[in-house]
Design a protein around this motif. Structure first.
Motif, PDB file in Angstrom:
ATOM      1  N   ALA A 169      37.011  19.421  -6.091  1.00  0.00           N
ATOM      2  CA  ALA A 169      37.121  19.972  -4.732  1.00  0.00           C
ATOM      3  C   ALA A 169      35.780  20.535  -4.265  1.00  0.00           C
ATOM      4  O   ALA A 169      35.404  20.408  -3.090  1.00  0.00           O
ATOM      5  CB  ALA A 169      38.190  21.050  -4.697  1.00  0.00           C
ATOM      6  N   VAL A 219      33.724  17.701  -3.079  1.00  0.00           N
ATOM      7  CA  VAL A 219      34.116  17.272  -1.734  1.00  0.00           C
ATOM      8  C   VAL A 219      33.519  18.239  -0.700  1.00  0.00           C
ATOM      9  O   VAL A 219      32.949  17.816   0.320  1.00  0.00           O
ATOM     10  CB  VAL A 219      35.660  17.228  -1.599  1.00  0.00           C
ATOM     11  N   GLY A 220      33.618  19.537  -0.980  1.00  0.00           N
ATOM     12  CA  GLY A 220      33.025  20.543  -0.085  1.00  0.00           C
ATOM     13  C   GLY A 220      31.524  20.359   0.035  1.00  0.00           C
ATOM     14  O   GLY A 220      30.951  20.490   1.126  1.00  0.00           O
ATOM     15  N   GLY A 250      40.831  19.486  -1.369  1.00  0.00           N
ATOM     16  CA  GLY A 250      39.816  18.682  -2.066  1.00  0.00           C
ATOM     17  C   GLY A 250      40.412  17.931  -3.239  1.00  0.00           C
ATOM     18  O   GLY A 250      40.167  16.738  -3.430  1.00  0.00           O
TER      19      GLY A 250
END
Lengths: 142, 136
Positions: free
Chosen positions: A82, A85-86, A127
């Motif tokens: 996640a 993804v961020g 995410g």
């Protein structure tokens, strides 16, 4: 690639609130260096380790001692994915602001903020959930 | 108000709305509308009247909460079996079974047809109630 020792689940939740606040400031002010700094924070969590991530360090030093111990643990891999993804959204957003494409900067930052707020307020890791979707969208899809 | 503030307000509203919808949908049983043939990878794990097949990935945050619910149900209910399929390196399979998020659990009958599916962490009693008609 995204493995690591399980973590106190309250840490990522704290990090999600901090991330939400940072991204809200970016949207309100358009101050891209702060988004670039957030990208670095995401990058450390994703590619170095959750333990080294700045918000995790803050949680361990300032918050955890006030909350007391917990036996609950959360796997590191989903959290690190996640963060990756961020990181992607923060990099795209920063590029948008730097390259004078503010719409790109705002939209990418808004996506990251929605994901962070979903995690902070509802415990929903967008995410982590996006793995199969991203895999389907990836050009190297087999 | 600046564009950035409007975007901020919209993002907060979207996040809260999405969170409420996701919370409401989490664990809800959806009865299968069609009986399309499932892929061989799924048929290979079938065992019993109904097999609960949990689809997972290495990045599934809620699979660890779903796993004990399904295992307990399978251990304590005659005719129910439990299996797990990791989709991390199987994007084609994920597409074939229309799974976009994990955990997603499919209840599959002995004849290989999908009976129902659950996205998120299932409610044990609701799931069992929906499975009862398929158990001998």
């Amino acid at each position: 690639m995204f493995e690591g020792a399980p973590v106190d689940p309250r840490g990522p939740r704290f990090a999600a609130w901090l991330t939400t606040a940072v991204l809200a400031v970016v949207l309100a002010t358009g101050w891209w260096p702060l988004l670039a700094a957030q990208a670095v924070v995401f990058g450390i969590g994703a590619f170095v380790g959750l333990k080294q991530a700045p918000y995790s360090v803050l949680y361990r030093k300032l918050v955890a001692p006030r909350l007391g111990p917990t036996d609950e643990r959360e796997d590191a891999a989903p959290l690190r994915f996640a963060q990756a993804v961020g990181f992607g959204f923060a990099v795209i957003g920063t590029a948008g602001f730097v390259l004078a494409i503010p719409a790109l900067g705002l939209v990418a930052t808004a996506f990251a903020l929605v994901a962070a707020l979903l995690n902070a307020a509802f415990g929903f890791c967008l995410g982590c959930e996006s793995y199969l979707l991203l895999q389907r969208l990836a050009p190297s899809n087999r | 108000m600046s564009t950035g503030l409007w975007v901020l307000a919209a993002a907060v509203v979207v996040a809260i709305a999405a969170g409420l919808v996701l919370r409401a949908r989490n664990g809800k049983v959806r009865v299968a509308k069609d009986s399309a043939a499932l892929p061989a990878e799924v048929l290979a794990v079938l065992d019993g009247d109904v097999t609960l097949v949990m689809f997972t990935t290495q990045f599934c945050a809620n699979c660890k909460y779903t796993r004990p619910v399904l295992r307990e149900l399978a251990e304590h209910t005659d005719g129910i079996a439990y299996a797990e399929i990791d989709l991390t390196d199987q994007p084609e399979l994920a597409k074939q079974v229309s799974v976009l998020s994990t955990p997603t659990t499919l209840a599959v009958g002995a004849d290989g047809t999908e009976l129902l599916r659950v996205g998120g962490v299932p409610e044990r009693d609701e799931l069992l109630q929906n499975l009862r008609p398929h158990l001998r």
